[in-house]
Design an enzyme around this catalytic site. Sequence first.
Site, PDB file in Angstrom:
ATOM      1  CB  THR A 183      24.771  25.409 103.159  1.00  0.00           C
ATOM      2  OG1 THR A 183      25.269  26.410 102.269  1.00  0.00           O
ATOM      3  CG2 THR A 183      24.477  26.022 104.517  1.00  0.00           C
ATOM      4  CG  HIS A 214      28.127  15.583 105.307  1.00  0.00           C
ATOM      5  ND1 HIS A 214      29.307  14.908 105.216  1.00  0.00           N
ATOM      6  CD2 HIS A 214      28.448  16.882 105.521  1.00  0.00           C
ATOM      7  CE1 HIS A 214      30.301  15.757 105.387  1.00  0.00           C
ATOM      8  NE2 HIS A 214      29.815  16.963 105.574  1.00  0.00           N
TER       9      HIS A 214
HETATM   10  N1  APR Z   1      23.883  35.365 101.463  1.00  0.00           N
HETATM   11  C1  APR Z   1      25.115  35.279 100.906  1.00  0.00           C
HETATM   12  N2  APR Z   1      26.208  34.906 101.615  1.00  0.00           N
HETATM   13  C2  APR Z   1      26.054  34.642 102.918  1.00  0.00           C
HETATM   14  C3  APR Z   1      24.793  34.709 103.561  1.00  0.00           C
HETATM   15  C4  APR Z   1      23.674  35.099 102.770  1.00  0.00           C
HETATM   16  N3  APR Z   1      22.449  35.197 103.281  1.00  0.00           N
HETATM   17  N4  APR Z   1      24.975  34.379 104.867  1.00  0.00           N
HETATM   18  C5  APR Z   1      26.278  34.109 105.033  1.00  0.00           C
HETATM   19  N5  APR Z   1      26.937  34.264 103.866  1.00  0.00           N
HETATM   20  C6  APR Z   1      28.363  34.108 103.591  1.00  0.00           C
HETATM   21  C7  APR Z   1      29.251  34.679 104.677  1.00  0.00           C
HETATM   22  O1  APR Z   1      29.355  36.085 104.585  1.00  0.00           O
HETATM   23  C8  APR Z   1      30.579  33.968 104.378  1.00  0.00           C
HETATM   24  O2  APR Z   1      31.372  34.702 103.463  1.00  0.00           O
HETATM   25  O3  APR Z   1      28.723  32.732 103.559  1.00  0.00           O
HETATM   26  C9  APR Z   1      30.132  32.654 103.739  1.00  0.00           C
HETATM   27  C10 APR Z   1      30.463  31.442 104.590  1.00  0.00           C
HETATM   28  O4  APR Z   1      31.830  31.336 104.651  1.00  0.00           O
HETATM   29  P1  APR Z   1      32.635  30.706 105.901  1.00  0.00           P
HETATM   30  O5  APR Z   1      32.077  31.277 107.143  1.00  0.00           O
HETATM   31  O6  APR Z   1      34.082  30.838 105.622  1.00  0.00           O
HETATM   32  O7  APR Z   1      32.178  29.171 105.862  1.00  0.00           O
HETATM   33  P2  APR Z   1      32.852  27.987 105.034  1.00  0.00           P
HETATM   34  O8  APR Z   1      33.943  27.379 105.815  1.00  0.00           O
HETATM   35  O9  APR Z   1      33.132  28.451 103.646  1.00  0.00           O
HETATM   36  O10 APR Z   1      31.635  26.935 105.013  1.00  0.00           O
HETATM   37  C11 APR Z   1      30.462  27.227 104.311  1.00  0.00           C
HETATM   38  O11 APR Z   1      29.971  24.923 103.904  1.00  0.00           O
HETATM   39  O12 APR Z   1      31.016  23.021 104.702  1.00  0.00           O
HETATM   40  C12 APR Z   1      29.917  23.888 104.846  1.00  0.00           C
HETATM   41  O13 APR Z   1      29.400  23.764 107.207  1.00  0.00           O
HETATM   42  C13 APR Z   1      29.930  24.574 106.198  1.00  0.00           C
HETATM   43  O14 APR Z   1      27.725  25.442 105.976  1.00  0.00           O
HETATM   44  C14 APR Z   1      29.112  25.781 105.930  1.00  0.00           C
HETATM   45  C15 APR Z   1      29.453  26.095 104.463  1.00  0.00           C
END
Ligand code: APR
Length: 316
Positions: free
Chosen positions: A129, A185
């Site tokens: 994250t 990063h």
């Molecule tokens: N608990 C569990 N899951 C959560 C929570 C939480 N409190 N808050 C958000 N999520 C989930 C969302 O529901 C979603 O399914 O985290 C997921 C994030 O997925 P995407 O929005 O597709 O993001 P993604 O592209 O996978 O990136 C995730 O990695 O590279 C980093 O900057 C990017 O911080 C981001 C992370």
Amino acid sequence: MFTSIQDRAYQSPKVTIVGTGQVGGTLALRIVENNLANVVLVDIVEDKPQGLALDLMQASAIANHDRQIIGTNDYSDTKDSDIIVLTAGLPRKEGMSRNDLLRMNGAIVQDIVSKIIPLSPNTILIVVTNPLDVMTYLAWKVSNLPAHRVIGMAGILDAARFQTFIAMALGISTSDVQAMVLGGHGDLMVPLPRFSTINGVPITDLLPEEAIASLVERTRNGGAEIVKLLKNGSAYFAPSAAAYLMVESILGDRHRIVTAAAYLTGEYDLTDIYMGVPVQLGRQGIEKIIKLQLNEKELATLHASANSIRENINLL
Ligand code: APR
């Protein structure tokens, strides 16, 4: 006559992925398709991890693996995970810096880590994250785990981007390019041309200075370039490939040398900070932090990157 698939699958290591978005989902696919581990998918959104798990299980009938995947909204299902990969959070949108995400993702990371680590006290936590270095520091603080078991994924991704741009500039295979990118990063990451080679020959011997400068710049903006093109979301194929490499190196006890965000206690004249440095990765997590002989300019750039991370840590 036969042992059930569940019984056999339990012999596998257990990897929990929290956050089943683009990065988490793609990472799960890589892990099971390589028969590496059973996967528990966790998300805050109800039914989403269950749906993804079912889809992945059905794919296994075609993709030739025997791993078990479950989806859940309940942290008790993650008990005794060998590795936990944290990808939960809000992705960066166009025009939003990684640091804009700081407070929102900070609250998410704090909440998840405080719930999940007591159930898997021997786990190794890999943070994906963003903003990466700050979130890894926060996760370490909240987890109370030893620092060698909390690791941030960024350096492999940044190096992969640099490798790709170098290979494109020279018209050669990425397989013959080794690249080194240290630091945070973010916009102040530190690509190191002197330590980036084509099978041992430094790129400084092969490309003019201006060409290298533009590859360095493109690497620094590697994530933002993709955010701009995708318009709705951020990169995930390369980030999940990088996280996979870390998981595989740890579970396989491979002692791979990669760049990852590690807790520094004096290395590179930096203390009490998480930042990208070369490390040796094995079953215990970070087995060693490798110290490169940086020149004055490289060290100054690294310290500028560290200062920016520290400012953000202070905002938490
Ligand atoms: N608990 C569990 N899951 C959560 C929570 C939480 N409190 N808050 C958000 N999520 C989930 C969302 O529901 C979603 O399914 O985290 C997921 C994030 O997925 P995407 O929005 O597709 O993001 P993604 O592209 O996978 O990136 C995730 O990695 O590279 C980093 O900057 C990017 O911080 C981001 C992370």
